[in-house]
Structures are given as C-alpha cells and as structure tokens.
Design a protein around this motif. Structure first.
Motif: not given
Length: 392
Positions: A123-133, A380-392
């Motif tokens: 989808x061309x959007x950033x992603x993050x993870x949360x350590x649930x374990x 997270x909002x900073x990630x979206x606002x920065x327009x970081x490209x997904x290099x995938x």
C-alpha cells in the motif's frame, strides 16, 4: 490519521495492543484492529472497531497439534513462529488488509504478526511494530526473518530483503524499560514507551474477593490463556493450588474456562478458584504473582511492582522467567520437575525476602519514567508526515 493494527487472534496478543489502540483513539485518530473473525467478541469487549482479517490462529494451532500428535511445548520457538505466524497466516492477513479498502495511513503490527509488513509495503505506507512478547531479539531477529519472509515478499511483488530488517524498517515500540531487558534495544529502530494496563468495559473485582481477609499476604496465580495447549497444564495448576493451601496466605487462582473446579477437591476458605479475573486490578492488591511468565503478565506485574514466581511453559516464557530472575524480581521453577514443595519453597522465599519487592518497585519506577504511549502515537504521526518511502 488512519491507523490499522494487525494482530494474531490470540486473546493475549490482542490484550497487549489495547492500550496502544486506546492512546491512538484518545488522540483523535481513526483506528481499527485487523484480526481473525473468531475474535469479534474479544474485540467488542474492549470497545474497539474490528476488521475481520487473517486466519484463526488458535484453531490453526489446535488442528496442527491434533494432526501431528504433538504438544505446544514440543515445538521450538522458531517452529511456532514459522507454523503459526509466517507463511499462510501472514499471507492471509496481508491479502485481507489490502483487499478491504480500509486505506490506512500507517499499519502497526504486533511483533508476531507479519502480514502487516507486507500489506504496508504494497500500500506504500509506513509500518511499526509493538513488542507484545518477550525475546523479540531472540525469536524473530532480522537475520532469522530474512529467509522466512523471502517467499512472501516475492509473492506480493516486493523487493528482496536479504538482511530481514524490512520488518523493523521504521519504528519498533518496546513497552518495558531497558533495566528489564537491555537486549530489546538491539531490535532495529527501537524506542521505549511506558506500558499501560488494559481493561475491558465494566471490569471490576468480584465482590467476594473484597471480603477475603487482609491480615495475610495476597497471592494470585494464573498459568495463562495458552496453558490448555500444555499436556501437563492441569497437573501444574494442581501443584500450585496444593502449595497455596500450605502457605499462610490468601490465594486467588485463575483456572481458565475449561477446568472443573471439583478436580481440586475441598479447599480452605482462603484459597479461592475463579474462572477468570481482571488481572491488572487484582495485581494492584497482591504481594506475589505465580505466573507462566507470559510477557503481558510480567509487564502487568511490574506495572504494580509485584514480585513473581515463574512457571514457564513454552515459547518465550522461559526467556522472560530468566529475565525476571536476573532482574531480581522473582524466582523460576522448572515445570518438567516442579513439585508442590518446590512451589511452596519459592513462594516463601519471595514473600519473606523484601529485596524481591524492592527490585520490582525499581523496575516499576523505571517503567513509569518512560515516555507515555501518546508519544508513540505522535511518533507514528511523524512517520506519516515525513513521507518516508517504503524501499520495498
């Protein structure tokens, strides 16, 4: 901002994400949780919008164990990651998220859900993870993920990721302080935030518990939601209950839904069996927690400064238990050889030595000094606002 959370439909995994979801809601963002359809009731109990997506992980686990004749404990941590979280589960989650048209601005996945990575990159959007374990750096480090994710990346038309770091490309949220596990900081792009305890709508302690004596130490025991997948889960629970009848304490034992309380015989009035109980609330008034050392349980105990006796069963639980011992907040029992006398001795040791409580409170202070979850949402909002490209 539209934030989609992706998580396997395990109650404990969903539970770990709830405080993060609520922080996003409180900040005015549109949120949803993508997980298996079977978890609709669980999601509704937290009052959060549910996007049915992915496979029913608990059903997959049950069918796999029945087919192979194995127990959950027979599988290595890596085998469990491959069989139950990567492969068809990740492919199904990614496909469903992409096809729903929910159109997130960012995807936040639990660390054992990998379809969110694939969907975000498509989808061309950033992603993050949360350590649930616990033990993210041990169970699913980038070097291990690379060959496992490679076929999936290819099937979705994504660029190769030979280092495996794409799964942690933007931001990884750790919800325990470095004084608990400094190794967590080795996960790429890690930042530390303060864990907040989750709660369901209408949570309250059963009135009968409020009437129990207060002139003795309070002990809470629970072996977790996945203990049903342990072949010796019931016998371990019986050892714990028997030990508690010999300990000068008030004890509350959470047995889970499928355990007949008659199996434990006649118990003293100071040992109370319950099917379930709001764990964070009960921990606020406890002096000791006997636990399987699931990461949720350890976090919630440290949030209340409660020391532990750990009875790890499988997965990352032995790692979590070792960390508790090394941090001086608890003792570990080995479930393969654990006896009633062992449980009794460990409980007495932790209750009688004030250093365990002191160390648990130190971890609690360190946790409370971390930035709140609102900071994670702002990041997270900073990630979206920065327009970081997904290099995938």
């Amino acid at each position: 901002m539209r934030i989609l959370f992706t998580v396997a439909n395990s109650p404990s995994h969903i539970r770990a994400l709830v405080p993060v979801v609520r922080a996003a809601e409180a900040a005015g963002h549109t949120v949803g949780i993508a997980t298996g359809a079977a978890s609709a009731g669980d999601i509704a109990a937290y009052g959060i919008d549910h996007l049915p997506a992915g496979l029913d992980i608990l059903d997959l686990v049950a069918r796999t164990l029945e087919k192979t004749g194995m127990t959950f404990a027979d599988l290595t941590a890596m085998e469990r990651t491959v069989d139950f979280f990567i492969g068809p589960p990740a492919e199904a989650m990614a496909t469903d998220v992409i096809e729903t048209g929910w159109n997130p601005d960012v995807i936040v996945r639990s660390t054992l859900e990998f379809g969110g990575v694939l969907a975000a990159e498509v989808l061309g959007v950033p992603h993050a993870s949360v350590a649930i374990g616990g033990a993210v750096n041990v169970i699913s480090p980038p070097s291990t993920l690379a060959p496992l994710m490679a076929p999936l990346r290819a099937s979705f038309g994504l660029a190769p990721d030979p280092t495996g770091e794409a799964s942690f490309r933007h931001l990884h949220a750790c919800l325990m302080p470095e004084t608990y596990d400094a190794a967590e900081a080795t996960v790429p792009h890690s930042r530390f935030y303060r864990h907040e305890n989750p709660g369901r709508r209408g949570d309250a302690l059963p009135p009968a518990l409020a009437e129990l004596p207060t002139d003795k130490p309070w002990v809470f025991a629970s072996l977790g939601t996945l203990s049903a997948f342990a072949s010796d889960g019931l016998s371990l629970l019986k050892s714990v209950v028997t030990a508690l009848t010999r300990l000068d304490c008030v004890a509350v034992v959470s047995t889970g839904r499928d355990v007949a309380h008659e199996a434990f015989g006649v118990l003293p009035s100071t040992v109370v069996l319950v099917e379930s109980v709001p764990q964070p609330l009960l921990l606020e008034c406890c002096d000791l927690f006997i636990t399987h050392a699931g990461h949720n349980s350890v976090r919630e105990a440290m949030r209340s400064g409660v020391p532990l006796v750990c009875t790890p069963l499988f997965s990352e639980q032995p790692y979590n238990a070792r960390r508790c011992v090394e941090a001086g907040v608890g003792e570990q029992l080995h479930t393969e050889t654990m006896t009633t006398d062992d449980v009794l001795a460990a409980c007495r040791k932790v209750l009688e030595d004030p250093q365990y409580r002191s160390n648990a409170r130190r971890i609690r202070r360190d946790l409370l000094a971390l930035p709140p979850l609102e900071t994670f949402i702002a990041d997270l909002q900073s990630l979206v606002g920065s327009g970081l490209p997904n290099s995938g």
